[in-house]
Motif scaffolding. Structure first.
Motif, PDB file in Angstrom:
ATOM      1  N   GLY A 227     -24.874  16.148  15.086  1.00 26.21           N
ATOM      2  CA  GLY A 227     -24.664  16.431  16.507  1.00 26.21           C
ATOM      3  C   GLY A 227     -23.803  17.670  16.708  1.00 26.21           C
ATOM      4  N   THR A 228     -23.803  18.195  17.934  1.00 26.78           N
ATOM      5  CA  THR A 228     -22.976  19.373  18.210  1.00 26.78           C
ATOM      6  C   THR A 228     -22.036  19.124  19.382  1.00 26.78           C
ATOM      7  OG1 THR A 228     -24.625  20.304  19.692  1.00 26.78           O
ATOM      8  CG2 THR A 228     -24.750  20.972  17.385  1.00 26.78           C
ATOM      9  N   GLU A 229     -22.113  17.949  19.980  1.00 28.06           N
ATOM     10  CA  GLU A 229     -21.245  17.668  21.122  1.00 28.06           C
ATOM     11  C   GLU A 229     -20.495  16.372  20.906  1.00 28.06           C
ATOM     12  OE1 GLU A 229     -22.741  17.956  25.395  1.00 28.06           O
ATOM     13  OE2 GLU A 229     -24.048  19.292  24.266  1.00 28.06           O
ATOM     14  N   GLY A 230     -19.195  16.430  20.892  1.00 27.57           N
ATOM     15  CA  GLY A 230     -18.406  15.222  20.690  1.00 27.57           C
ATOM     16  C   GLY A 230     -18.784  14.563  19.379  1.00 27.57           C
ATOM     17  N   ALA A 231     -18.822  13.221  19.394  1.00 29.81           N
ATOM     18  CA  ALA A 231     -19.152  12.505  18.160  1.00 29.81           C
ATOM     19  C   ALA A 231     -20.183  11.433  18.481  1.00 29.81           C
ATOM     20  CB  ALA A 231     -17.895  11.858  17.597  1.00 29.81           C
ATOM     21  N   THR A 232     -21.192  11.340  17.639  1.00 24.85           N
ATOM     22  CA  THR A 232     -22.187  10.292  17.810  1.00 24.85           C
ATOM     23  C   THR A 232     -21.946   9.217  16.753  1.00 24.85           C
ATOM     24  OG1 THR A 232     -23.832  11.708  18.841  1.00 24.85           O
ATOM     25  CG2 THR A 232     -24.669   9.799  17.635  1.00 24.85           C
ATOM     26  N   VAL A 233     -21.809   7.984  17.235  1.00 25.55           N
ATOM     27  CA  VAL A 233     -21.574   6.864  16.320  1.00 25.55           C
ATOM     28  C   VAL A 233     -22.866   6.075  16.180  1.00 25.55           C
ATOM     29  CG1 VAL A 233     -20.314   4.693  16.014  1.00 25.55           C
ATOM     30  CG2 VAL A 233     -19.114   6.717  16.852  1.00 25.55           C
ATOM     31  N   ARG A 234     -23.220   5.760  14.955  1.00 32.00           N
ATOM     32  CA  ARG A 234     -24.424   4.969  14.717  1.00 32.00           C
ATOM     33  C   ARG A 234     -24.018   3.614  14.152  1.00 32.00           C
ATOM     34  NH1 ARG A 234     -27.902   9.022  15.616  1.00 32.00           N
ATOM     35  NH2 ARG A 234     -27.811  10.963  14.419  1.00 32.00           N
ATOM     36  N   LEU A 235     -24.635   2.580  14.730  1.00 28.42           N
ATOM     37  CA  LEU A 235     -24.438   1.212  14.261  1.00 28.42           C
ATOM     38  C   LEU A 235     -25.789   0.712  13.781  1.00 28.42           C
ATOM     39  CD1 LEU A 235     -23.165  -1.686  14.190  1.00 28.42           C
ATOM     40  CD2 LEU A 235     -23.686  -1.844  16.620  1.00 28.42           C
ATOM     41  N   TYR A 236     -25.829   0.209  12.565  1.00 32.59           N
ATOM     42  CA  TYR A 236     -27.086  -0.267  11.989  1.00 32.59           C
ATOM     43  C   TYR A 236     -26.968  -1.765  11.729  1.00 32.59           C
ATOM     44  CZ  TYR A 236     -26.997   4.730  10.552  1.00 32.59           C
ATOM     45  OH  TYR A 236     -26.871   6.098  10.503  1.00 32.59           O
ATOM     46  N   LEU A 237     -27.961  -2.530  12.187  1.00 34.89           N
ATOM     47  CA  LEU A 237     -27.935  -3.993  12.065  1.00 34.89           C
ATOM     48  C   LEU A 237     -29.161  -4.458  11.295  1.00 34.89           C
ATOM     49  CD1 LEU A 237     -27.196  -4.676  15.837  1.00 34.89           C
ATOM     50  CD2 LEU A 237     -25.507  -4.739  13.989  1.00 34.89           C
ATOM     51  N   GLU A 238     -28.948  -5.382  10.376  1.00 37.85           N
ATOM     52  CA  GLU A 238     -30.076  -5.868   9.583  1.00 37.85           C
ATOM     53  C   GLU A 238     -29.893  -7.336   9.215  1.00 37.85           C
ATOM     54  OE1 GLU A 238     -30.526  -3.844   5.878  1.00 37.85           O
ATOM     55  OE2 GLU A 238     -32.231  -5.071   5.263  1.00 37.85           O
ATOM     56  N   ARG A 239     -30.970  -8.093   9.378  1.00 39.29           N
ATOM     57  CA  ARG A 239     -30.918  -9.520   9.032  1.00 39.29           C
ATOM     58  C   ARG A 239     -32.261  -9.901   8.419  1.00 39.29           C
ATOM     59  NH1 ARG A 239     -31.527 -14.562  10.986  1.00 39.29           N
ATOM     60  NH2 ARG A 239     -32.641 -14.043  12.880  1.00 39.29           N
ATOM     61  N   TYR A 240     -32.254 -10.604   7.335  1.00 41.39           N
ATOM     62  CA  TYR A 240     -33.504 -10.973   6.661  1.00 41.39           C
ATOM     63  C   TYR A 240     -34.053 -12.272   7.238  1.00 41.39           C
ATOM     64  CZ  TYR A 240     -36.836 -12.093   3.011  1.00 41.39           C
ATOM     65  OH  TYR A 240     -37.984 -12.399   2.335  1.00 41.39           O
ATOM     66  N   GLU A 241     -35.351 -12.255   7.546  1.00 45.87           N
ATOM     67  CA  GLU A 241     -35.979 -13.454   8.112  1.00 45.87           C
ATOM     68  C   GLU A 241     -37.206 -13.828   7.269  1.00 45.87           C
ATOM     69  OE1 GLU A 241     -35.277 -15.670  10.989  1.00 45.87           O
ATOM     70  OE2 GLU A 241     -36.556 -16.504   9.428  1.00 45.87           O
ATOM     71  N   PRO A 242     -37.051 -14.833   6.412  1.00 45.61           N
ATOM     72  CA  PRO A 242     -38.188 -15.188   5.556  1.00 45.61           C
ATOM     73  C   PRO A 242     -39.258 -16.017   6.286  1.00 45.61           C
ATOM     74  CG  PRO A 242     -36.246 -16.517   4.996  1.00 45.61           C
ATOM     75  CD  PRO A 242     -35.837 -15.608   6.107  1.00 45.61           C
ATOM     76  N   ASP A 243     -38.875 -16.698   7.381  1.00 42.43           N
ATOM     77  CA  ASP A 243     -39.769 -17.655   8.033  1.00 42.43           C
ATOM     78  C   ASP A 243     -40.797 -16.962   8.934  1.00 42.43           C
ATOM     79  OD1 ASP A 243     -40.969 -19.663   9.431  1.00 42.43           O
ATOM     80  OD2 ASP A 243     -39.127 -20.446  10.341  1.00 42.43           O
ATOM     81  N   PRO A 244     -42.081 -16.990   8.556  1.00 44.98           N
ATOM     82  CA  PRO A 244     -43.106 -16.293   9.352  1.00 44.98           C
ATOM     83  C   PRO A 244     -43.147 -16.756  10.800  1.00 44.98           C
ATOM     84  CG  PRO A 244     -44.029 -17.055   7.272  1.00 44.98           C
ATOM     85  CD  PRO A 244     -42.654 -17.640   7.371  1.00 44.98           C
ATOM     86  N   ALA A 245     -42.783 -18.020  11.051  1.00 44.32           N
ATOM     87  CA  ALA A 245     -42.828 -18.515  12.427  1.00 44.32           C
ATOM     88  C   ALA A 245     -41.821 -17.770  13.304  1.00 44.32           C
ATOM     89  CB  ALA A 245     -42.528 -20.011  12.441  1.00 44.32           C
ATOM     90  N   ARG A 246     -40.829 -17.160  12.675  1.00 44.58           N
ATOM     91  CA  ARG A 246     -39.797 -16.455  13.450  1.00 44.58           C
ATOM     92  C   ARG A 246     -39.988 -14.939  13.459  1.00 44.58           C
ATOM     93  NH1 ARG A 246     -35.572 -19.576  14.796  1.00 44.58           N
ATOM     94  NH2 ARG A 246     -34.135 -17.840  14.759  1.00 44.58           N
TER      95      ARG A 246
END
Ligand code: VG1
Ligand code: CO
Length: 545
Positions: free
Chosen positions: A491-510
């Motif tokens: 980025g070139t303006e101020g600061a950009t913060v990135r938040l990354y979220l990850e959760r594993y879901e093995p159940d096909p129904a979900r």
């Protein structure tokens, strides 16, 4: 040759970030600014005499002016020849392809990629080595050092040259070849994929594709490859003429900035079955099925899992690599294939050694950059052709391919939240607090969840042993879910913060549950840990991808 030495001064802040130096055009165009940085690159290339340099950019505002300046400086620096894209255009992957094919010494790419263009927008520059890949941190640090004590730059006294005409010309005494920006690259892609089968797919009455070039550099490449070579109907490529300000848009292929494409694919009346877009410099991509956006991390995993369908990769993958914040969907494919999966910091420069050493064949990032050992950059059109090749062979729609992938490997439900342009001081407070908390976080219980590990990612390159520290804060929960926090380096303006979220879901129904819903509790936990909303006052992120 009439070489002129011009007195200059160090400009503060010429430190390359995730991908080269990116600053406002207003800063870049002040006298001596670009020149001091370019001279600092050249001063770090003692073996450049008589060698060939590749030069081109994404066509944004100031591209044309910068090219002429760099040509005059390259001549003064003793390069033997410069290969420059016609009208100063080269997409990032095309520049990488040209450097490799022509055995060039290195290349300069002018781009700020997804950052907005125009007189009030951004400009950028980076140096690529003879392998076609972005220079490593050691080199960029040395360039930065040089910018801090530079006192003179050199150029030849010469008029601007005509970059519109293909062929040989000179600047000072140095030969310049104005080359077709598409030819080498298109030939390379044609050698990797089954163009016959893709052409048949594009000709099927039930299949309709749209490629949105977002008024950026990939327009001419997409026209030449998709429409001219593969026979997609005229009009398949939209926003296909590169504009210096990208039509006022933001050439970042994500659901927010490429909303038109997403809407078109969601509208049954459009008749579209496959959508794709790429970014400012053509190295990133978005893949959209009918009413279905492919998450970039999933896309990478699908490419790896289907490698046997692609002529260039049918014999197998040596290994794969992903950046740390990218989801672990790729790791599951690698485990099944019995190959290594490397985890690197964000930014393509970290994949170069793995590709050169033959340790990885495919690489990718959650930001929609994927690529292979065919070049040393991520490659937007490569990813689109890879997907088309898969669809052509499997004869299934995009959504079905991804859903089958989830059923087979489980789903790594994933989202990235971007908080753009925060005040720098706020972002610094946020990360200072977070880093301070890290040692106590591991093993503790936050909002009823036990935290298994918490650290600041440090990478040790398995090829050359170099260390890169502070590459993102990771919080790993007992069930394997991950929360990652990073400060953007583009980025070139101020600061950009990135938040990354990850959760594993093995159940096909979900697997039907939308990512936003499935990640609600993880997002709440992230807020407890880092207090992004509380510190910044931003209730919601600017972009969710
Ligand atoms: C972003 C992406 C990163 C990518 C980089 C350059 O970096 O997150 O994955 O390699 O852009 O891509 P950052 O530091 O802002 O998170 V490009 O296509 O803009 O050159
Ligand atoms: Co880019």
């Amino acid at each position: 040759m009439n070489v002129i030495s011009v007195v200059t001064k160090p400009f503060p802040g010429q430190k390359p970030g995730t991908s080269g130096l990116r600053k406002k055009v207003k800063l870049f165009s002040q006298p001596g600014y670009l020149e001091s940085f370019v001279q600092s690159i050249f001063d770090n290339l003692p073996d450049r005499q008589g060698k060939t340099l590749v030069l081109g950019g994404d066509g944004r505002y100031f591209n044309d002016v910068a090219i002429q300046i760099i040509l005059r400086m390259a001549a003064a620096a003793g390069f033997g020849r410069v290969l420059v894209g016609q009208n100063g255009i080269l997409s990032t992957p095309a520049a990488s392809a040209v450097i490799r094919k022509r055995g060039a010494f290195g290349g300069i790419i002018l781009s700020a990629s997804h950052n907005p263009g125009g007189a009030d927008g951004d400009f950028g520059i980076k140096y690529n080595l003879g392998n076609g890949g972005p220079a490593n941190e050691g080199f960029t640090d040395a360039v930065y050092q040089r910018t801090q004590d530079i006192s003179v730059y050199r150029q030849v006294a010469a008029e601007d040259i005509d970059l519109g005409r293909l062929g040989e010309t000179r600047i000072g005494e140095m030969p310049v070849s104005v080359i077709d920006p598409v030819a080498d690259y298109a030939a390379l892609l044609e050698s990797l994929f089954d163009f016959g089968r893709i052409a048949n797919l594009l000709a099927r009455p039930g299949f309709r594709m749209r490629f949105d070039a977002m008024h950026a550099v990939n327009g001419p490449y997409a026209h030449a490859i998709l429409e001219d070579r593969l026979g997609a109907p005229a009009g398949t490529v939209v926003n296909g003429t590169p504009l210096p300000d990208f039509g006022g848009g933001h050439p970042d292929p994500n659901p927010v900035y490429a909303a038109d494409l997403v809407a078109a694919l969601a509208d049954p009346k459009s008749g579209l079955s496959f959508g794709a877009a790429s970014d400012g410099d053509g190295d990133r991509n978005m893949i959209v099925g009918r009413g279905f956006i492919v998450s970039p991390s999933d896309s990478l995993a699908v490419l790896a899992a289907n490698h046997q369908l692609i002529p260039a990769y049918a014999l197998g993958l040596a290994g794969v690599a992903r950046s740390m914040p990218t989801s672990c969907a790729l790791d599951r494919v690698a485990a099944e294939l019995g190959i290594a999966c490397y985890e690197t910091p964000t930014g393509w420069k970290y994949f170069g050694n793995l590709l050169d050493a033959g340790k990885a064949t495919l690489c990718g990032e959650e930001s929609a950059g994927t690529g292979s050992n065919h070049v040393r950059e991520k490659d937007g059109l490569w990813a689109v052709l890879y997907w088309l090749n898969i669809v052509a062979v499997r004869e299934q729609p995009v959504e079905q391919i991804v859903r089958e992938h989830w059923r087979r490997f489980g789903r790594n439900v994933y989202a990235r939240h971007d908080y753009e342009g925060l005040q720098t001081a706020q972002a610094e407070t946020l990360f200072a607090e977070l880093r301070q908390k890290l040692p106590a976080l591991a093993g503790s219980i936050v909002a009823g969840t036990r935290i298994k590990a918490a650290d600041d990612f440090c990478y040790i390159d398995p090829v050359d042993g170099s260390r890169s520290e502070r590459q993102g804060v990771r919080v790993i929960l007992e069930d394997g879910s991950r929360i990652v926090f990073r400060m953007s380096g583009t980025g070139t303006e101020g600061a950009t913060v990135r938040l990354y979220l990850e959760r594993y879901e093995p159940d096909p129904a979900r697997h039907e549950i939308p990512a936003g819903e499935a990640l609600v509790s993880l997002a709440a936990l992230a807020e407890k840990v880092a207090r992004i909303a509380e510190i910044s006052g931003r209730k919601v992120p600017d972009v969710i991808s």
